[in-house]
Write a protein that holds these residues in place. Structure first.
Motif, short mmCIF file in Angstrom:
data_model
loop_
_atom_site.label_atom_id
_atom_site.label_comp_id
_atom_site.label_asym_id
_atom_site.label_seq_id
_atom_site.Cartn_x
_atom_site.Cartn_y
_atom_site.Cartn_z
N ASP A 94 0.86 -1.19 0.00
CA ASP A 94 0.00 0.00 0.00
C ASP A 94 0.90 1.24 0.00
N ASN A 113 -4.90 2.77 0.41
CA ASN A 113 -5.93 1.83 -0.02
C ASN A 113 -6.59 1.11 1.15
N CYS A 114 -5.84 0.92 2.22
CA CYS A 114 -6.41 0.28 3.41
C CYS A 114 -7.39 1.18 4.15
#
Length: 684
Positions: A94, A113-114
Motif C-alpha cells: 500500500d 488503499n487500506c
C-alpha cells in the motif's frame, strides 16, 4: 532458454542490472491488475532483470503471487482490517505516508488503499524513510494489531512494524550519470524512450518525433517549467505524468481550487505547487479552475515560482512545473485560418495574453502519432521507480548557461523569451547528457528546438494581442563566425493568404480590429445586370453592414463624378461577399476596401499584386483615419501584402511600424477616393 536481446538490451543489462525491466512484462500484468506501473516494475525488476526466459517466468509467477496475497484494493479495506486483527500481524502492499501530530507529540501513519488514517509508527522508521513525510511511498508493510495502544481514552490498534519501500527510499544517481558514457547519444535517446514505454524503432517514429516525445519529460527534470501540449486524442499526452512518476499529480478539468493548488487559507498548508514536481491539468480545454481568483495566483506562480496570498504569511515559493494538456478536434491549418492555437483552451485563459505569455514551451501535439500496439516496446528500459528517481535528481542540476558558451540570442527575444529557451535547452541536456558532456552541435540542435517551441507561443500571442507581441522573428548568433540564423515554424510556412499575383477585379483585402480582436478580411464584389440593389453576405455585424452600405451610398451619390453613364449603379445589382480569413470578430473600417472592390469590378480592372487596403470612406467622401494602424499593417504584411494603402492622416504613425514590416511591405498613402483608385489599379 534465453530470450533474444538486441545490442541496447545487452548494454542496459550490463550497466544497470537490477534497475531495468522488460517492458512488455509490465503490460501483461497491467491488464489483470489495477496496480500503479511503478509498483509493478519494482517487483518485476527485482525478479526478472535477466535474459533467462525460465527465470523470467518464475519471476513473473512470484510477482503475481505477491500481488494476489498482499496488494490491497480500496474496496477490500474492511476485509484487510479484519485480517490484520484476526492474524495479529499481516503483510500488505500500500501507499504509506506520515504526518506529525504536535498536540499528541506523535507520528501517525496513513495507509491509502487500506483506509487507515491513524496507525502507530516508530520515530526510527520515520527517520529511516524521510519520504514518508514528503507525500509517502509505496511499500511492502508489516502491519500489527495491538488493542492496548491508546492515546487518551481512544484506542489506535493498527501499528506499522516495518517498511520495505517499493519506491527507492534511498537513491544515488551516480550510476545513472557515470554509465551514460557507455552509450552513444542516439542509444541514450532510445533508452529514454524505451524507459517511457515507447519503441523507438517502430514505424513512424522519426528523429523529430523522438525529440518531441523526450521533451514531454522536461517538466520532470526542470523546475518551474511551464509546458503545453494540444493535439488529437490517443497520443499519450498525460501518460508521462500519470504512470511514469509518483512525483507528478494530474488534476481533472475544473477541479483546481486555491487551497488544492496554492495554500489553505486556514491551515496555511502549501498546496500542490509546493508538494509535487509537476502539476498537470488534464483536459485543459475544459474549465481549469474552480475558483476565479486562482487565475491571478497562477500567473504569479508561473512567472516567478512564488505567490502571495492574504493571511498566508507572506510570499510562498514552489518548484512544481505546470503542464496543460488538451485536445484539438480540427486540423491545425483550419485552427490557424480561423483563430489561434490557444483557442482550444478553457475560456478563462485562451485570450489572456498575460497568462499565455508565461508558457515556456508549446509542443505541437498534432505531429504526434496515435499510438498502436506496435509503438509500445517489448525491450528493456529503466524500471519506473528508478527512472523517476533519476529524473527527480536531475532537477538539482542547472545547464541554463550552456547556450552562452557557443551562441547569443537575436534581438527579437525579450527576457520572457530568453528564460524559456534557456530552460528548454537545460532540460534536454539533463535528459540526454546527464553527465554534462555535450558538444556545440548538441546545443545548436536543442537551441533551434527550444526557439521553435517558444516562438509558437509568441506567434499566437501576436494573433491575439497585436503589436505588443510583434517581435517573433527568433534567431540565434554563432559566436565563432557571427552568423545569424532564423528559426521558423513548420505550421507557419506557406501561410500567405493574400495573392502575390494581380488581384482579380472585385477582390480586395483589409484588416479590422475592435481594439482586442484582429481579423484579416477578404472582400469580393460581384455585378449582375439589375436595378440598383445591394446584397451583403458573409457578415452579420450591424456596424460592418452599415459600413458597406455607406460606401455604396457614397458611390451612388457621386455617380456623375465617379462613373460614366453606362456604368451607373442603376444598371446593376451588386453583391458584396465578406470572408474572414483570420480571426473571428470582424469589425468596422472596411469601407475603402469595399470601395476599391466595387470600382475595380465595375471597370473590370485588376488590382496590384499583394494589395491590402486600410481606411474608411464616409457618405460625404471623407477619408477616415485608421485606428490600430500598426497592428493592421503588420497583419496584412505578415499574410502576404506587398503594398498596403493607408489614409494620409496616419502618416505620422509610420514610425511605429517594425523594420521587418517596412522591409517587406510598401506603405503608400492616399487622401481621397480618386487617389485610392489610382494607387490600387494595376497599370496596363
Amino acid at each position: 532458454m534465453a530470450i533474444i536481446l538486441d545490442e541496447l538490451d545487452e548494454k542496459l543489462l550490463e550497466n544497470f542490472r537490477g534497475y531495468v525491466v522488460k517492458k512488455d512484462l509490465v503490460q501483461t500484468l497491467k491488464v489483470g491488475e489495477n496496480v500503479p506501473v511503478f509498483v509493478l516494475e519494482y517487483l518485476i525488476a527485482n525478479s526478472c532483470s535477466t535474459r533467462d526466459e525460465e527465470a523470467i517466468k518464475k519471476g513473473m509467477d512470484n510477482v503475481k503471487k505477491i500481488l494476489s496475497q498482499h496488494y490491497v484494493n480500496p474496496e477490500e479495506s474492511d476485509l484487510i482490517h479484519s485480517k490484520i486483527r484476526e492474524s495479529g500481524a499481516y503483510k500488505i502492499i500500500d501507499r504509506v505516508s506520515v504526518r506529525l501530530d504536535p498536540k499528541k507529540n506523535t507520528y501517525w501513519a496513513q495507509l491509502l488503499n487500506c483506509n487507515i488514517k491513524n496507525a502507530n509508527i516508530s520515530d526510527k522508521l520515520v527517520s529511516e524513510h524521510e519520504k514518508l513525510m514528503l507525500g509517502g511511498v509505496w511499500a511492502i508493510i508489516d502491519m500489527k494489531y495491538d488493542p492496548e495502544r491508546k492515546h487518551g481514552s481512544n484506542i489506535y490498534p493498527f501499528v506499522v512494524e516495518n517498511i520495505k519501500p517499493i519506491q527507492l527510499s534511498n537513491f544515488d544517481n551516480s550510476r545513472f550519470i557515470e554509465n551514460r558514457k557507455n552509450f552513444t547519444k542516439n542509444e541514450w535517446m532510445d533508452v529514454l524512450l524505451r524507459s517511457s514505454g515507447i519503441e523507438p524503432g517502430a514505424n513512424g517514429i522519426t528523429e523529430r518525433l523522438k525529440m518531441l516525445l523526450i521533451s514531454r519529460l522536461i517538466p520532470l527534470v526542470e523546475k518551474n517549467f511551464n509546458f503545453i501540449e494540444i493535439g488529437p486524442r490517443s497520443t499519450g499526452k498525460s501518460y508521462v505524468f500519470k504512470e511514469l512518476t509518483p512525483y507528478a499529480v494530474v488534476i481533472s478539468g475544473g477541479q483546481a481550487t486555491v487551497p488544492k493548488l496554492f495554500v489553505h487559507g486556514t491551515t496555511g498548508k502549501v498546496g500542490a505547487v509546493g508538494q509535487w514536481d509537476a502539476v498537470t491539468f488534464d483536459e485543459a480545454t475544459d474549465r481549469l479552475f474552480k475558483d476565479r481568483d486562482a487565475v491571478p495566483l497562477m500567473k504569479d506562480y508561473m512567472e516567478s515560482g512564488s505567490f502571495s496570498r492574504a493571511g498566508a504569511g507572506g510570499e510562498i515559493t514552489g518548484s512544481a512545473s505546470i503542464v496543460f494538456n488538451g485536445n484539438i478536434n480540427q486540423p491545425v491549418e483550419t485552427v490557424l485560418q480561423n483563430s489561434h492555437l490557444f483557442s482550444p483552451l478553457s475560456d478563462e485563459v485562451n485570450n489572456d495574453t498575460a497568462f499565455l505569455d508565461r508558457i515556456h514551451f508549446y509542443l505541437p501535439g498534432w505531429e504526434m502519432l496515435k499510438f498502436a500496439p506496435e509503438h509500445f516496446t517489448k525491450k528493456f528500459g529503466f524500471s519506473t521507480d528508478y527512472f523517476s528517481e533519476c529524473l527527480k535528481a536531475q532537477r538539482k542540476l542547472n545547464f541554463t548557461d550552456a547556450i552562452d558558451k557557443f551562441f547569443s540570442l537575436g534581438s527579437h527575444l525579450k527576457q520572457r523569451d530568453t528564460k524559456p529557451v534557456k530552460k528548454t535547452v537545460s532540460g534536454l541536456i539533463k535528459l540526454i547528457h546527464p553527465d554534462g558532456q555535450y558538444t556545440q552541435k548538441d546545443v545548436r540542435k536543442y537551441l533551434v528546438f527550444a526557439l521553435e517551441m517558444r516562438r509558437r507561443v509568441k506567434e499566437q500571442l501576436k494573433r491575439i494581442g497585436g503589436m505588443e507581441f510583434w517581435d517573433t522573428n527568433f534567431s540565434y548568433i554563432d559566436k565563432e563566425n557571427q552568423e545569424e540564423i532564423f528559426v521558423s515554424l513548420p505550421e507557419e510556412r506557406g501561410s500567405h493568404l493574400i495573392e502575390s499575383t494581380p488581384l482579380a477585379p472585385g477582390i480586395s483585402y483589409t484588416a479590422t480590429s475592435d481594439g482586442e480582436n484582429m481579423a484579416l478580411v477578404r472582400i469580393e464584389a460581384a455585378l449582375v445586370n439589375g436595378s440598383g440593389k445591394l446584397n451583403i453576405s458573409g457578415v452579420s455585424n450591424t456596424g460592418v453592414r452599415e459600413n458597406i452600405r455607406n460606401t455604396y451610398l457614397y458611390i451612388q451619390a457621386n455617380e456623375k463624378k465617379l462613373l460614366s453613364e453606362q456604368h451607373s449603379l442603376k444598371n446593376y445589382d451588386i453583391s458584396i461577399q465578406v470572408t474572414t480569413l483570420l480571426g473571428s470578430n470582424i469589425s468596422t473600417g472596411a469601407g475603402a476596401a469595399v470601395y476599391t472592390a466595387i470600382m475595380s469590378q465595375i471597370y473590370k480592372k485588376n488590382l496590384k499584386p499583394g494589395l491590402g487596403i486600410l481606411g474608411n470612406i464616409s457618405i460625404g467622401g471623407a477619408v477616415e483615419r485608421v485606428v490600430n494602424f500598426a497592428d493592421k499593417v503588420a497583419m496584412l504584411s505578415e499574410n502576404g501584402a506587398k503594398n498596403v494603402l493607408v489614409p494620409m492622416d496616419n502618416l505620422n504613425e509610420l514610425q511605429d511600424l517594425p523594420p521587418s514590416v517596412l522591409g517587406n511591405t510598401d506603405v503608400p498613402f492616399y487622401s481621397n477616393s480618386q487617389m485610392l483608385m489610382q494607387k490600387s489599379i494595376l497599370n496596363d
